[in-house]
Design a protein around this motif. Structure first.
Motif, PDB file in Angstrom:
ATOM      1  N   ALA A   1      45.776 -18.524  41.662  1.00  0.00           N
ATOM      2  CA  ALA A   1      44.789 -19.331  40.945  1.00  0.00           C
ATOM      3  C   ALA A   1      43.382 -18.791  41.147  1.00  0.00           C
ATOM      4  O   ALA A   1      42.411 -19.536  41.082  1.00  0.00           O
ATOM      5  N   SER A   2      43.267 -17.476  41.385  1.00  0.00           N
ATOM      6  CA  SER A   2      41.960 -16.881  41.681  1.00  0.00           C
ATOM      7  C   SER A   2      41.657 -15.683  40.790  1.00  0.00           C
ATOM      8  O   SER A   2      40.949 -14.765  41.194  1.00  0.00           O
ATOM      9  N   SER A   3      42.193 -15.678  39.590  1.00  0.00           N
ATOM     10  CA  SER A   3      41.951 -14.574  38.663  1.00  0.00           C
ATOM     11  C   SER A   3      40.542 -14.658  38.078  1.00  0.00           C
ATOM     12  O   SER A   3      39.824 -15.644  38.269  1.00  0.00           O
ATOM     13  N   ARG A   4      40.174 -13.641  37.329  1.00  0.00           N
ATOM     14  CA  ARG A   4      38.884 -13.679  36.641  1.00  0.00           C
ATOM     15  C   ARG A   4      38.855 -14.851  35.656  1.00  0.00           C
ATOM     16  O   ARG A   4      37.811 -15.470  35.448  1.00  0.00           O
ATOM     17  N   TYR A   5      39.985 -15.152  35.042  1.00  0.00           N
ATOM     18  CA  TYR A   5      40.031 -16.290  34.118  1.00  0.00           C
ATOM     19  C   TYR A   5      39.769 -17.601  34.864  1.00  0.00           C
ATOM     20  O   TYR A   5      39.053 -18.480  34.356  1.00  0.00           O
ATOM     21  N   ASP A   6      40.316 -17.740  36.066  1.00  0.00           N
ATOM     22  CA  ASP A   6      40.041 -18.935  36.864  1.00  0.00           C
ATOM     23  C   ASP A   6      38.561 -19.026  37.210  1.00  0.00           C
ATOM     24  O   ASP A   6      37.971 -20.111  37.187  1.00  0.00           O
ATOM     25  N   GLN A   7      37.955 -17.889  37.517  1.00  0.00           N
ATOM     26  CA  GLN A   7      36.520 -17.880  37.810  1.00  0.00           C
ATOM     27  C   GLN A   7      35.701 -18.211  36.557  1.00  0.00           C
ATOM     28  O   GLN A   7      34.672 -18.884  36.638  1.00  0.00           O
ATOM     29  N   TYR A   8      36.195 -17.779  35.408  1.00  0.00           N
ATOM     30  CA  TYR A   8      35.554 -18.138  34.127  1.00  0.00           C
ATOM     31  C   TYR A   8      35.620 -19.657  33.920  1.00  0.00           C
ATOM     32  O   TYR A   8      34.617 -20.289  33.551  1.00  0.00           O
ATOM     33  N   LEU A   9      36.785 -20.248  34.167  1.00  0.00           N
ATOM     34  CA  LEU A   9      36.922 -21.692  33.999  1.00  0.00           C
ATOM     35  C   LEU A   9      36.011 -22.452  34.955  1.00  0.00           C
ATOM     36  O   LEU A   9      35.526 -23.544  34.627  1.00  0.00           O
ATOM     37  N   ALA A  10      35.773 -21.879  36.119  1.00  0.00           N
ATOM     38  CA  ALA A  10      34.901 -22.527  37.100  1.00  0.00           C
ATOM     39  C   ALA A  10      33.427 -22.264  36.840  1.00  0.00           C
ATOM     40  O   ALA A  10      32.566 -22.746  37.580  1.00  0.00           O
ATOM     41  N   GLY A  11      33.115 -21.506  35.779  1.00  0.00           N
ATOM     42  CA  GLY A  11      31.730 -21.213  35.443  1.00  0.00           C
ATOM     43  C   GLY A  11      31.088 -20.168  36.315  1.00  0.00           C
ATOM     44  O   GLY A  11      29.858 -20.049  36.351  1.00  0.00           O
ATOM     45  N   LYS A  12      31.913 -19.343  36.980  1.00  0.00           N
ATOM     46  CA  LYS A  12      31.376 -18.352  37.914  1.00  0.00           C
ATOM     47  C   LYS A  12      31.160 -16.989  37.274  1.00  0.00           C
ATOM     48  O   LYS A  12      30.511 -16.134  37.875  1.00  0.00           O
ATOM     49  N   LEU A  13      31.735 -16.759  36.096  1.00  0.00           N
ATOM     50  CA  LEU A  13      31.514 -15.493  35.407  1.00  0.00           C
ATOM     51  C   LEU A  13      31.726 -15.676  33.914  1.00  0.00           C
ATOM     52  O   LEU A  13      32.311 -16.673  33.473  1.00  0.00           O
ATOM     53  N   LYS A  14      31.254 -14.696  33.140  1.00  0.00           N
ATOM     54  CA  LYS A  14      31.472 -14.676  31.701  1.00  0.00           C
ATOM     55  C   LYS A  14      32.471 -13.580  31.364  1.00  0.00           C
ATOM     56  O   LYS A  14      32.513 -12.537  32.015  1.00  0.00           O
ATOM     57  N   LEU A  15      33.262 -13.829  30.351  1.00  0.00           N
ATOM     58  CA  LEU A  15      34.189 -12.815  29.877  1.00  0.00           C
ATOM     59  C   LEU A  15      33.438 -11.804  29.021  1.00  0.00           C
ATOM     60  O   LEU A  15      32.408 -12.112  28.421  1.00  0.00           O
ATOM     61  N   SER A  16      33.973 -10.599  28.945  1.00  0.00           N
ATOM     62  CA  SER A  16      33.406  -9.602  28.041  1.00  0.00           C
ATOM     63  C   SER A  16      33.658 -10.028  26.600  1.00  0.00           C
ATOM     64  O   SER A  16      34.437 -10.963  26.337  1.00  0.00           O
ATOM     65  N   GLU A  17      33.044  -9.351  25.658  1.00  0.00           N
ATOM     66  CA  GLU A  17      33.234  -9.703  24.252  1.00  0.00           C
ATOM     67  C   GLU A  17      34.703  -9.577  23.855  1.00  0.00           C
ATOM     68  O   GLU A  17      35.241 -10.449  23.160  1.00  0.00           O
ATOM     69  N   ALA A  18      35.353  -8.499  24.270  1.00  0.00           N
ATOM     70  CA  ALA A  18      36.764  -8.315  23.927  1.00  0.00           C
ATOM     71  C   ALA A  18      37.631  -9.377  24.592  1.00  0.00           C
ATOM     72  O   ALA A  18      38.554  -9.929  23.972  1.00  0.00           O
ATOM     73  N   GLU A  19      37.344  -9.685  25.847  1.00  0.00           N
ATOM     74  CA  GLU A  19      38.107 -10.712  26.556  1.00  0.00           C
ATOM     75  C   GLU A  19      37.919 -12.078  25.914  1.00  0.00           C
ATOM     76  O   GLU A  19      38.881 -12.851  25.791  1.00  0.00           O
TER      77      GLU A  19
END
Length: 381
Positions: free
Chosen positions: A198-216
Motif C-alpha cells: 500500500a506504498s506505491s506511487r499511486y498510493d502517495q498520489y492518493l495521499a496528496g504527496k505527489l503528482k502523476l506525470s502527464e502520461a500517468e
C-alpha cells in the motif's frame, strides 16, 4: 500457491483441520497488532480463532522461508514467491519440490488478507488457513510434498530446533505439543495476512504527496473510464473485484472469462485448466478465473492464469483485440469469439497511445517498499 482442489488423503486432511475450527468467525485483529494502513484501505477480515500477533507473524515469516517445510527438505513457500517479484516467481507455472510443474501461474501473496477466495479458480477455499493445506499436502500437483511418509519427519525438524521451540512458545505457549501442523499453518497464515502492499506511487498520489506525470495521469483517467473498462473488474484498493474487508457485506466473488482461448470454436479452454468449470461442472463457467490484483503488475510477469502472456504490452493487445487469436498451435482458436467471454471485453477501445498511457499508470502501482522491506525478507540471510 495456486491450486487445483485439495487432493490429499481424507484422513490426513481431517487431522490437519482438527486444530482449526470448521468455520471462522470474523473479527477485528487483536489490540496488540497495528495494520498501519493508508486512509483508502480498511482493515481486513481476520479469523477470530487466529488473531494477528507479532509473535505469530515473525514465526510465520521464518516458516515461509524455511525449506525444512517440504517433504524432501528442498523447497519453502518462498521458493515460488520471491519478494523482489512482489512474491511471484517470474515463471509461467511453478515447479514443486519433486520437479513436478503446477498447472497455474503463482499469484502474489501481497494483500491476500483482502481476498475473499484464494487461488485462481477454487471458490471453496475461503481463508489462508485452509489454503495452506494445498501446497503442503496436495498430491496433484506436488508442491511442498508432505505426505504420510514424511509428515512426522517434517514436524520433528521444527520440534528439534531450539530456536523454533522458543518461537512457538512465544506465539502459542510452551510445550512440544504446541509445535503442531495446526499452529504452523496459523503462523504462516498470519505472516501472509501481514504482507501489505500500500506504498506505491499511486498510493502517495492518493495521499496528496505527489503528482502523476502527464502520461500517468492520462493512463489513470483512462483506466477508470468506460472506454478502457479496466476498473469494472480491477476495482477497489486491491484492484480486484474479489475484495473483502472487515466491513464488507455482502462479499462478492465473481469470476471472468477474458477470451484467452477458444480451441474448439465453442469456447473450450485447455484441460485440465478450464477455470471454475473444473469444480462447478457448469458449461457457462468455462474459462472463468478470479480477477488478479494489478498491484505490482509491472514486476509480476508473465501474466494470466497459465502465464501464457509474457508482457504488459501483450496483455493490453489481448484486451484491445477483445480476445486472443492463436494460430498453428495445439490451442489454436479465436478467443474474441468465445461464447463464454465477459461481454465487457468487447466494449474496450484502445489505440497505441492509450496502451502506452495505461502502462505508464500501471507502473505507478509498483510498491518498492514491498519489494525491499526487511520485515518481509528472508530471515535466514
Amino acid at each position: 500457491m495456486q491450486h487445483a482442489p485439495l487432493v490429499a488423503g481424507a484422513a490426513l486432511v481431517a487431522s490437519m483441520l482438527a486444530g482449526l475450527s470448521t468455520e471462522h468467525t470474523l473479527a477485528s485483529a487483536a489490540p496488540a497488532w497495528r495494520w498501519n494502513l493508508p486512509a483508502h484501505f480498511k482493515p481486513p477480515r481476520v479469523p477470530a480463532d487466529n488473531p494477528m500477533s507479532e509473535e505469530k507473524f515473525q514465526l510465520g515469516r521464518r516458516l515461509f522461508y524455511d525449506t525444512r517445510l517440504s517433504g524432501n527438505g528442498t523447497q519453502a513457500c518462498a521458493s515460488c514467491h520471491f519478494q523482489h517479484l512482489a512474491f511471484t516467481d517470474g515463471k509461467a507455472v511453478s515447479t514443486g519440490s519433486t520437479g513436478e510443474e503446477t498447472a497455474r501461474n503463482a499469484p502474489s501473496i501481497a494483500n491476500s488478507a483482502w481476498n475473499p477466495t484464494l487461488t485462481w479458480a477454487n471458490y471453496s477455499i475461503l481463508d489462508l488457513e485452509r489454503h495452506m493445506l494445498v501446497p503442503m499436502f496436495g498430491e496433484n500437483p506436488v508442491e511442498l510434498g508432505i505426505d504420510d511418509s514424511t509428515r512426522a519427519k517434517v514436524l520433528q525438524r521444527f520440534r528439534d530446533d531450539p530456536d523454533y521451540q522458543a518461537r512457538f512458545a512465544r506465539a502459542f505457549g510452551p510445550g512440544e505439543a504446541q509445535i503442531s501442523y495446526a499452529h504452523l499453518i496459523q503462523a504462516i497464515s498470519v505472516f501472509q495476512r501481514g504482507v501489505v502492499s500500500a506504498s506505491s506511487r499511486y498510493d502517495q498520489y492518493l495521499a496528496g504527496k505527489l503528482k502523476l506525470s502527464e502520461a500517468e495521469e492520462r493512463g489513470r483517467a483512462l483506466f477508470f473510464s468506460e472506454q478502457a473498462q479496466c476498473s469494472t473488474c480491477h476495482s477497489g484498493p486491491t484492484f480486484s473485484d474479489q475484495y473483502a474487508d472487515a466491513t464488507t457485506t455482502p462479499v462478492r466473488t465473481p469470476y471472468h472469462n477474458t477470451g484467452l482461448y477458444n480451441i474448439d470454436g465453442k469456447g473450450a479452454y485447455p484441460e485440465p485448466n478450464r477455470g471454475i468449470l473444473e469444480l462447478s461442472g457448469k458449461s457457462e463457467d468455462m474459462g472463468a478465473f478470479r480477477t488478479q490484483s494489478l498491484r505490482n503488475v509491472a514486476v509480476t510477469a508473465p501474466y494470466m492464469h497459465d502465464g501464457s502472456i509474457a508482457t504488459l504490452e501483450a496483455v493490453l493487445d489481448h484486451y484491445a483485440a477483445h480476445g486472443r487469436t492463436l494460430a498453428s498451435t495445439a490451442h489454436a482458436g479465436d478467443g474474441s469469439r468465445n461464447p463464454f467471454k465477459d461481454p465487457r471485453i468487447d466494449r474496450i477501445r484502445l489505440d497505441s497511445q492509450d496502451k502506452a498511457d495505461l502502462i505508464a499508470f500501471l507502473k505507478t502501482l509498483t510498491d518498492e517498499e514491498l519489494l525491499t522491506r526487511a520485515r518481509y525478507a528472508n530471515p535466514f540471510k
